[in-house]
Write a protein that holds these residues in place. Sequence first.
Motif, PDB file in Angstrom:
ATOM      1  N   ALA A   4       0.881  -1.184   0.071  1.00 38.47           N
ATOM      2  CA  ALA A   4      -0.018  -0.084  -0.046  1.00 38.47           C
ATOM      3  C   ALA A   4       0.820   1.226  -0.043  1.00 38.47           C
ATOM      4  O   ALA A   4       0.633   2.166  -0.750  1.00 38.47           O
ATOM      5  CB  ALA A   4      -0.894   0.095   1.053  1.00 38.47           C
ATOM      6  N   MET A   8      -0.045   4.264  -2.737  1.00 40.99           N
ATOM      7  CA  MET A   8      -0.871   5.213  -2.080  1.00 40.99           C
ATOM      8  C   MET A   8      -0.469   6.516  -2.566  1.00 40.99           C
ATOM      9  O   MET A   8       0.449   6.920  -3.006  1.00 40.99           O
ATOM     10  CB  MET A   8      -0.767   4.972  -0.521  1.00 40.99           C
ATOM     11  N   ILE A  81      -6.459   0.063   5.639  1.00 41.62           N
ATOM     12  CA  ILE A  81      -5.338  -1.142   5.072  1.00 41.62           C
ATOM     13  C   ILE A  81      -4.363  -0.739   5.773  1.00 41.62           C
ATOM     14  O   ILE A  81      -3.871   0.562   5.706  1.00 41.62           O
ATOM     15  CB  ILE A  81      -5.294  -1.205   3.692  1.00 41.62           C
ATOM     16  N   ILE A  90      -5.047  -5.761  -0.291  1.00 39.46           N
ATOM     17  CA  ILE A  90      -5.759  -4.278  -0.633  1.00 39.46           C
ATOM     18  C   ILE A  90      -6.983  -4.606  -1.440  1.00 39.46           C
ATOM     19  O   ILE A  90      -8.095  -4.501  -1.216  1.00 39.46           O
ATOM     20  CB  ILE A  90      -4.886  -3.290  -1.308  1.00 39.46           C
ATOM     21  N   VAL A 104      -4.822   4.359   4.630  1.00 38.60           N
ATOM     22  CA  VAL A 104      -3.555   3.811   4.678  1.00 38.60           C
ATOM     23  C   VAL A 104      -3.020   4.274   6.061  1.00 38.60           C
ATOM     24  O   VAL A 104      -2.791   5.229   6.293  1.00 38.60           O
ATOM     25  CB  VAL A 104      -2.785   3.913   3.406  1.00 38.60           C
ATOM     26  N   VAL A 114      -5.486   4.702  -0.730  1.00 32.71           N
ATOM     27  CA  VAL A 114      -5.338   3.884  -1.923  1.00 32.71           C
ATOM     28  C   VAL A 114      -6.890   4.034  -2.597  1.00 32.71           C
ATOM     29  O   VAL A 114      -7.801   3.830  -1.975  1.00 32.71           O
ATOM     30  CB  VAL A 114      -4.880   2.625  -1.516  1.00 32.71           C
TER      31      VAL A 114
END
Length: 137
Positions: A4, A8, A81, A90, A104, A114
């Motif tokens: 992530a 992100m 996440i 994810i 995130v 994300v």
Amino acid sequence: MTTARDIMTPGAECAAAQESVLEAAVKLTELGVGSLPICGSDNRLKGVITDRDIVVKVLGAGKDPAETTAGELAQGEAVTIGADDDVDEIFTTMKSHRVRRLPVIDGHTLVGMVALADVARSLPSPQVGDLLEVLSS
């Protein structure tokens, strides 16, 4: 392994739980985004406010966006996440919770967002199609 943190958008700006939905809408417009994390005075993530939430849960329900707080739209625990979770995690989280955007976190600190488009660029085409199908139904 893509995480992530790798895909992100860093430095996500929050809507404060006590700020009005109108203020959050202005922030969405200024930033050119469709959602903002909602953060409490304790700097903990309380939820996510989307442009759709504003239309459906505030305007469509006849509420005053200047009097309704962003925190009133936070429902339960936010789906998040971890920064070091991989793309498959994810994908699974988005699919099972039917969400297009995920805050995130690193520990309890919000470090980015994300979006579905970020995930789509990192997954093989068949998986992206599966995710889009679930989120569109």
